[in-house]
Design a protein around this motif. Structure first.
Motif, short mmCIF file in Angstrom:
data_model
loop_
_atom_site.label_atom_id
_atom_site.label_comp_id
_atom_site.label_asym_id
_atom_site.label_seq_id
_atom_site.Cartn_x
_atom_site.Cartn_y
_atom_site.Cartn_z
N CYS A 175 0.84 -1.19 0.00
CA CYS A 175 0.00 0.00 0.00
C CYS A 175 0.88 1.25 0.00
O CYS A 175 2.09 1.18 0.22
N VAL A 176 0.26 2.39 -0.26
CA VAL A 176 0.96 3.66 -0.30
C VAL A 176 0.51 4.51 0.88
O VAL A 176 -0.69 4.72 1.08
N LEU A 177 1.49 5.00 1.65
CA LEU A 177 1.21 5.87 2.79
C LEU A 177 1.68 7.27 2.45
O LEU A 177 2.79 7.45 1.94
N ARG A 178 0.85 8.27 2.77
CA ARG A 178 1.17 9.64 2.39
C ARG A 178 0.59 10.60 3.43
O ARG A 178 -0.54 10.43 3.87
N GLY A 179 1.40 11.61 3.79
CA GLY A 179 0.87 12.66 4.65
C GLY A 179 1.49 12.69 6.04
O GLY A 179 2.44 11.97 6.35
N HIS A 180 0.92 13.56 6.88
CA HIS A 180 1.37 13.75 8.26
C HIS A 180 0.42 13.05 9.22
O HIS A 180 -0.76 12.86 8.90
N PRO A 181 0.88 12.73 10.43
CA PRO A 181 0.00 12.09 11.41
C PRO A 181 -0.78 13.12 12.21
O PRO A 181 -0.44 14.31 12.22
N THR A 182 -1.81 12.66 12.86
CA THR A 182 -2.41 13.43 13.95
C THR A 182 -1.84 12.87 15.25
O THR A 182 -1.39 11.73 15.31
N VAL A 183 -1.87 13.68 16.31
CA VAL A 183 -1.22 13.28 17.57
C VAL A 183 -2.13 13.63 18.75
O VAL A 183 -2.73 14.71 18.78
N ALA A 184 -2.17 12.70 19.67
CA ALA A 184 -2.88 12.93 20.93
C ALA A 184 -2.13 12.19 22.03
O ALA A 184 -1.45 11.19 21.76
N LEU A 185 -2.26 12.65 23.27
CA LEU A 185 -1.69 11.96 24.42
C LEU A 185 -2.82 11.25 25.15
O LEU A 185 -3.89 11.83 25.40
N ALA A 186 -2.61 9.97 25.45
CA ALA A 186 -3.64 9.15 26.09
C ALA A 186 -3.52 9.28 27.60
O ALA A 186 -2.58 8.74 28.20
N GLY A 187 -4.45 10.04 28.19
CA GLY A 187 -4.43 10.18 29.65
C GLY A 187 -4.65 8.84 30.33
O GLY A 187 -5.56 8.09 29.96
#
Length: 252
Positions: free
Chosen positions: A147-159
């Motif tokens: 598969c092809v992966l493209r772009g930036h991630p989203t980020v969150a911290l899991a409390g």
């Protein structure tokens, strides 16, 4: 006394012959002309048999010159044919690579485009700490297809380590975006940087706000939310709600 028969007059063909050449040939005076060895010649009365006239020599000379000219023409024609053949071969060789893709397409051999990665085929590969203010997050394609992966991630911290209580962070995107083809088992990475917590124990933020720490991070990629923990077993401690992230790249 019987009268002597009159001598025959020389024929015009015999008297009109060209004068002798420098080669010493003897001109015909009048007898008979006949073919001698493939050339026209005259037999001279009283000079012996087969004294050829200059006509024969000139005929032979013209024949030799004609053969020479014809041979030169033939050689030129051969060279021209060879040159034409070489040009045709070069044109054919140049046309073959261009025709190959069309032949492959007509035979149905062209590879289908690689589809975009789906969340269900990507799994977390780890989060390597890069100093006090960044981590390198890895994702793995576990199949069943490339598969092809493209772009930036989203980020969150899991409390408390729970994705359901994650604290979303704003992402400042860094670097250009490129398509990363991941075969089955292929790995892609992104670098996530943040304002570090300073000091010992609970620490503090240079901005004066309260630091936030969580045992895991939730990374959004290809529609999926992947939970990762630091490889060293610690927490993610950040100051503020903004992080910086690069686009996914092939693993280095």
């Amino acid at each position: 006394m019987p009268s002597r028969p009159a001598h025959p007059k020389p024929s015009p063909a015999a008297t009109d012959l060209p004068p002798p050449s420098d080669s010493g040939a003897v001109p015909c005076r009048a007898v008979s002309c006949r073919a001698v060895s493939g050339a026209v010649g005259c037999v001279v009365s009283g000079w012996g048999e087969a004294h050829r006239h200059t006509v024969a020599a000139r005929y032979v000379q013209r024949s030799v010159m004609s053969d020479t000219v014809n041979g030169s023409v033939a050689r030129r024609r051969v060279r021209t044919a060879l040159a034409a053949g070489a040009v045709a071969a070069a044109l054919l060789a140049a046309a073959v690579p261009a025709a190959a893709p069309a032949t492959a397409r007509s035979a149905g051999l062209v590879a289908a485009p690689v589809p975009a990665c789906r969340g269900g085929q990507l799994v977390p590969g780890g989060a390597e700490r890069l100093g006090a203010d960044a981590v390198r997050v890895t994702v793995v394609n576990e199949g069943p297809t490339a598969c092809v992966l493209r772009g930036h991630p989203t980020v969150a911290l899991a409390g408390q380590g729970s994705p359901g209580s994650a604290r979303a962070l704003a992402v400042v995107r860094e670097g250009g975006v490129r398509s990363v083809v991941l075969p089955v088992g292929g790995v892609a990475q992104t670098r996530i940087a943040f304002a570090p917590v300073l000091g010992e124990a609970d620490g503090y933020c240079a901005s004066g706000i309260e630091p936030f720490a969580a045992p895991s991070m939730v990374v959004g990629v290809a529609g999926a939310r992947l939970q990762v923990a630091p490889d060293d077993g610690g927490n993610f401690a950040v100051c503020g709600t903004v992080v910086r992230a690069t686009a996914f790249r092939p693993a280095s």
